[in-house]
Design a protein around this motif. Structure first.
Motif, PDB file in Angstrom:
ATOM      1  N   ASP A 176       3.626  19.129  12.668  1.00 58.98           N
ATOM      2  CA  ASP A 176       4.278  18.871  11.300  1.00 58.98           C
ATOM      3  C   ASP A 176       4.533  17.996  10.999  1.00 58.98           C
ATOM      4  O   ASP A 176       4.693  18.281   9.705  1.00 58.98           O
ATOM      5  CB  ASP A 176       4.818  20.089  11.121  1.00 58.98           C
ATOM      6  N   GLU A 177       4.852  16.937  10.974  1.00 57.60           N
ATOM      7  CA  GLU A 177       5.569  15.502  10.639  1.00 57.60           C
ATOM      8  C   GLU A 177       4.534  15.264   9.687  1.00 57.60           C
ATOM      9  O   GLU A 177       3.215  15.128   9.654  1.00 57.60           O
ATOM     10  CB  GLU A 177       5.817  14.549  11.748  1.00 57.60           C
ATOM     11  N   GLN A 178       4.651  14.884   8.382  1.00 55.70           N
ATOM     12  CA  GLN A 178       4.478  14.626   7.424  1.00 55.70           C
ATOM     13  C   GLN A 178       3.883  12.978   6.888  1.00 55.70           C
ATOM     14  O   GLN A 178       3.941  12.079   8.076  1.00 55.70           O
ATOM     15  CB  GLN A 178       4.582  14.836   6.146  1.00 55.70           C
ATOM     16  N   VAL A 226       0.760  -1.253   0.156  1.00 57.04           N
ATOM     17  CA  VAL A 226       0.032   0.306  -0.220  1.00 57.04           C
ATOM     18  C   VAL A 226       0.805   1.050  -0.433  1.00 57.04           C
ATOM     19  O   VAL A 226       0.861   2.315  -0.888  1.00 57.04           O
ATOM     20  CB  VAL A 226      -1.282  -0.172   1.537  1.00 57.04           C
ATOM     21  N   PRO A 227       1.857   1.332   1.080  1.00 55.33           N
ATOM     22  CA  PRO A 227       2.895   2.401   0.962  1.00 55.33           C
ATOM     23  C   PRO A 227       3.274   2.957  -1.068  1.00 55.33           C
ATOM     24  O   PRO A 227       2.903   3.834  -1.611  1.00 55.33           O
ATOM     25  CB  PRO A 227       3.703   2.761   1.519  1.00 55.33           C
ATOM     26  N   THR A 228       3.776   1.449  -1.569  1.00 64.16           N
ATOM     27  CA  THR A 228       4.237   1.527  -2.619  1.00 64.16           C
ATOM     28  C   THR A 228       3.352   2.226  -3.348  1.00 64.16           C
ATOM     29  O   THR A 228       4.099   3.126  -4.490  1.00 64.16           O
ATOM     30  CB  THR A 228       4.927   0.351  -2.956  1.00 64.16           C
ATOM     31  N   ALA A 254       8.125  12.900   1.774  1.00 66.58           N
ATOM     32  CA  ALA A 254       8.361  13.923   0.999  1.00 66.58           C
ATOM     33  C   ALA A 254       8.642  13.807  -0.256  1.00 66.58           C
ATOM     34  O   ALA A 254       8.667  14.633  -0.951  1.00 66.58           O
ATOM     35  CB  ALA A 254       9.008  14.683   1.778  1.00 66.58           C
ATOM     36  N   MET A 255       9.134  11.719  -0.458  1.00 65.06           N
ATOM     37  CA  MET A 255       8.689  12.075  -1.793  1.00 65.06           C
ATOM     38  C   MET A 255       7.713  11.208  -2.512  1.00 65.06           C
ATOM     39  O   MET A 255       7.843  11.441  -3.932  1.00 65.06           O
ATOM     40  CB  MET A 255       9.605  10.992  -2.049  1.00 65.06           C
ATOM     41  N   ARG A 256       6.893  11.745  -2.429  1.00 60.89           N
ATOM     42  CA  ARG A 256       5.453  10.895  -2.482  1.00 60.89           C
ATOM     43  C   ARG A 256       5.279  11.776  -4.146  1.00 60.89           C
ATOM     44  O   ARG A 256       4.408  11.440  -4.440  1.00 60.89           O
ATOM     45  CB  ARG A 256       4.676  11.559  -1.945  1.00 60.89           C
ATOM     46  N   GLU A 257       4.978  13.225  -3.931  1.00 62.43           N
ATOM     47  CA  GLU A 257       4.988  13.637  -5.238  1.00 62.43           C
ATOM     48  C   GLU A 257       5.792  13.292  -6.820  1.00 62.43           C
ATOM     49  O   GLU A 257       5.629  13.250  -7.580  1.00 62.43           O
ATOM     50  CB  GLU A 257       5.178  15.366  -5.346  1.00 62.43           C
ATOM     51  N   GLU A 258       6.895  12.736  -6.579  1.00 64.59           N
ATOM     52  CA  GLU A 258       7.761  12.603  -7.453  1.00 64.59           C
ATOM     53  C   GLU A 258       7.649  10.997  -7.999  1.00 64.59           C
ATOM     54  O   GLU A 258       7.942  10.299  -8.739  1.00 64.59           O
ATOM     55  CB  GLU A 258       9.611  12.809  -6.504  1.00 64.59           C
ATOM     56  N   PHE A 259       7.691  10.327  -6.486  1.00 63.34           N
ATOM     57  CA  PHE A 259       7.210   8.753  -6.845  1.00 63.34           C
ATOM     58  C   PHE A 259       5.776   8.326  -6.593  1.00 63.34           C
ATOM     59  O   PHE A 259       5.865   7.373  -6.792  1.00 63.34           O
ATOM     60  CB  PHE A 259       8.182   8.160  -5.620  1.00 63.34           C
ATOM     61  N   PRO A 288       8.176   5.569  -1.292  1.00 63.89           N
ATOM     62  CA  PRO A 288       9.176   3.972  -0.657  1.00 63.89           C
ATOM     63  C   PRO A 288       9.265   4.669   0.869  1.00 63.89           C
ATOM     64  O   PRO A 288       9.780   5.598   1.092  1.00 63.89           O
ATOM     65  CB  PRO A 288      10.189   4.790  -1.696  1.00 63.89           C
ATOM     66  N   LEU A 289       9.773   2.745   0.854  1.00 66.73           N
ATOM     67  CA  LEU A 289       9.689   3.174   2.659  1.00 66.73           C
ATOM     68  C   LEU A 289      11.431   3.291   3.030  1.00 66.73           C
ATOM     69  O   LEU A 289      11.203   2.991   4.573  1.00 66.73           O
ATOM     70  CB  LEU A 289       9.019   1.915   2.716  1.00 66.73           C
ATOM     71  N   THR A 290      12.099   2.844   2.321  1.00 61.41           N
ATOM     72  CA  THR A 290      12.917   3.016   2.797  1.00 61.41           C
ATOM     73  C   THR A 290      14.286   4.605   1.681  1.00 61.41           C
ATOM     74  O   THR A 290      13.699   4.414  -0.086  1.00 61.41           O
ATOM     75  CB  THR A 290      13.975   1.606   2.690  1.00 61.41           C
ATOM     76  N   SER A 291      15.041   4.385   1.471  1.00 59.63           N
ATOM     77  CA  SER A 291      15.824   5.645   1.150  1.00 59.63           C
ATOM     78  C   SER A 291      17.229   5.287   1.731  1.00 59.63           C
ATOM     79  O   SER A 291      17.305   4.422   3.333  1.00 59.63           O
ATOM     80  CB  SER A 291      15.836   6.703   1.263  1.00 59.63           C
ATOM     81  N   LYS A 292      18.462   6.231   1.612  1.00 53.91           N
ATOM     82  CA  LYS A 292      19.693   6.639   1.603  1.00 53.91           C
ATOM     83  C   LYS A 292      19.868   6.996   3.840  1.00 53.91           C
ATOM     84  O   LYS A 292      20.390   6.409   4.361  1.00 53.91           O
ATOM     85  CB  LYS A 292      20.276   6.976   1.128  1.00 53.91           C
TER      86      LYS A 292
END
Length: 549
Positions: free
Chosen positions: A208-210, A146-148, A254-259, A153-157
């Motif tokens: 204010d956490e997204q 569902v998050p995908t 914060a990456m949602r708009e891009e992904f 993305p659940l993980t990143s650097k």
């Protein structure tokens, strides 16, 4: 002295034949998208004698893999409508398995992944205690899928850990999640999600956490809202409240708009009307879902046998006795009608030996191949009667021992093919294989949606679908995108006062869907270039409200 036993006096022991045990397979159906069912799960469903369902997994798109005679058992609610506990569901499974014959298979279809928040342990223990053989087939977990699909993305650097939390446990100590880093995925019913969000705020997580709230995740009805944790109550109680079953708390929001790949599909959220029979519409429905649309099939015609069967029976007798050189199939319904009549008469595809067979297009050709007949002629260009005629060879007295063609067709078929074949020297038996009659009007709610702009698009695959839809349900609203399979269909639509927005590049139902997707993508790109919110056609009605995204 004891006399030795003679061979005839010896006791003969027959070897025991062990019984085949009843099997119970726990299969994860995935989070909602029927395409996420595993191959192993699909194969077990196809072999199942009984399927026991969860609350969410009542899905025809998944159950279509099961046999038509499969028994369906609902383990979601009791007789009084109460939600069953894990122990109660275990009893339902054991009771259903005990009723099966030797070697029977029960598939316990579970939402998401069986081992994640599903009570798998209790049910497996009950089955093992009852002496049942158990298999477990993992499914795609909700907490990752569902998050995908929501574009997170659940993980990143920067984010390297994932915490999955079920909110259905009362009295959970949310303080332990106050400073937890990484991605947190919370699952549960909407009211449980509400309590979880309150618990996180009270535990001291930043207001204010997204976060992302997701409703009906991974389905074409998915809806997701990005908001601050402190403002989540507004999304839950606003003018168009969301009913989330998954919440993602992560810096990667914060990456949602891009992904956000899923909700940016060309037709995401579109409600598309398909005026066709359910049997014919299957591939179109699947293709529309692949582009993110919700398809609703409304039959505009019904297929019935000929009023008098004698003509068809004479044609089949002539086919078997060598009266024809060619048999031309101009529709899927023609193949079905002939095949049904063959089976009634005890015949099969072997009767076509020595005949040349033509098919008007790819769908008709596929139906013939499914019957065991490989067509000799399929149009190389336009998939239509005109295209078939363009490739049909002229009659040659030297090469063709017989000059007669059989065309089993609808009672309302046009004369284009018949006239063209006769001009080329062929004798044609144009036989009515089936009749097409106007279907009954759809429900009042569908008629209102058609005329009131409740559909974003309508797909017309023939002139008859235009005439019959208008006849039984009325004209589509001006805001509805009208897509037509070819020029003749478009002309009929225009004659009925409709604006044609999309024309398929070739006469194919799937290419028609592709053309609509291209149109939807063009609308979205134009809106983004104008720095405007992407709207569906139905959102542009004066009385409609655009729903939150």
């Amino acid at each position: 002295m004891t006399r030795p036993r003679q061979p005839s006096e010896q006791t003969v022991h027959s070897p025991s034949v062990p019984q085949s045990p009843v099997r119970v397979a726990f299969v994860g159906s995935g989070p909602g998208d029927p395409g996420l069912l595993t191959l192993r799960g699909r194969d077990l469903l196809a072999a199942a004698d009984v399927v026991v369902l969860d609350r969410i997994a009542r899905d025809d798109d998944v159950l279509r893999h099961a046999r038509p005679d499969v028994q369906i058992v609902d383990a979601g609610q009791g007789e009084q409508g109460q939600e069953l506990t894990h122990a109660m569901r275990a009893k339902v499974v054991v009771r259903a398995a005990a009723a099966l014959a030797e070697g029977g298979l029960l598939v316990r279809l579970m939402d998401g992944d069986p081992a994640t928040f599903n009570g798998l342990v209790e049910e497996v223990r009950a089955c093992r205690k009852a002496g049942l053989s158990v298999d477990v087939v993992p499914g795609v977990p909700t907490v990752t899928a569902v998050p995908t699909y929501a574009g997170v993305p659940l993980t990143s650097k920067q984010v390297t850990s994932i915490s999955a939390v079920s909110s259905d446990s009362r009295g959970r100590d949310w303080a332990r999640y106050a400073d937890l880093e990484g991605s947190i995925v919370i699952t549960g019913a909407p009211e449980q999600i509400r309590r979880a969000l309150t618990g996180l705020l009270q535990a001291g997580r930043p207001r204010d956490e997204q976060v992302v709230l997701v409703e009906q995740g991974t389905t074409v009805a998915q809806r997701s809202v990005t908001t601050a944790l402190g403002d989540a109550a507004d999304a839950l109680e606003g003018e168009e409240p969301i009913r989330p079953t998954v919440v993602v708390v992560s810096p990667n929001v914060a990456m949602r708009e891009e992904f956000s790949w899923y909700e940016n599909k060309p037709l995401f959220g579109w409600r598309v009307l398909v005026p066709r029979t359910q049997a014919q519409a299957g591939p179109m429905v699947d293709r529309l879902a692949a582009f993110g649309a919700v398809a609703e099939v409304v039959p505009t015609i019904a297929v019935e046998p000929p009023r008098t069967p004698q003509q068809m029976e004479r044609a089949i007798k002539g086919l078997v006795t060598g009266r024809y050189e060619w048999v031309g199939f101009t529709s899927l319904n023609a193949v079905r009608a002939v095949r049904e009549r063959f089976e009634q008469l005890g015949l099969d595809a072997r009767a076509f030996a020595g005949l040349k067979v033509a098919a008007v297009g790819g769908v008709t050709a596929t139906a013939l191949r499914d019957w065991g007949i490989n067509p000799d002629l399929v149009p190389s260009g336009e998939q239509s009667a005109a295209g078939l005629l363009a490739d049909w060879p002229e009659f040659d007295e030297v090469l063709d021992p017989i000059n007669r063609v059989l065309l089993p067709r609808a009672d309302i078929a046009t004369d284009t093919l018949v006239a063209g074949l006769r001009e080329m020297g062929w004798e044609v038996d144009d036989v009515t294989a089936y009749r097409t009659v106007r279907a009954a009007p759809p429900a009042a709610s569908i008629r209102d949606a058609i005329k009131g702009g409740g559909y974003d698009a309508v797909l017309f695959t023939s002139s008859s679908t235009v005439r019959n839809l208008v006849g039984i349900a009325g004209k589509p609203h001006p805001a509805t995108v009208v897509a037509c399979i070819g020029p003749a269909t478009a002309k009929t639509a225009q004659e009925h006062g409709l604006r044609v927005d999309v024309l398929a590049p070739e006469a194919s139902a799937l290419r028609l869907v592709d053309a609509l997707a291209g149109h939807g993508l063009g609308l979205a790109l134009a809106a983004r270039e104008a720095d405007q919110a992407v709207q569906r056609p139905s959102d542009k009605r004066p009385t409609s409200r655009r729903r939150a995204r």
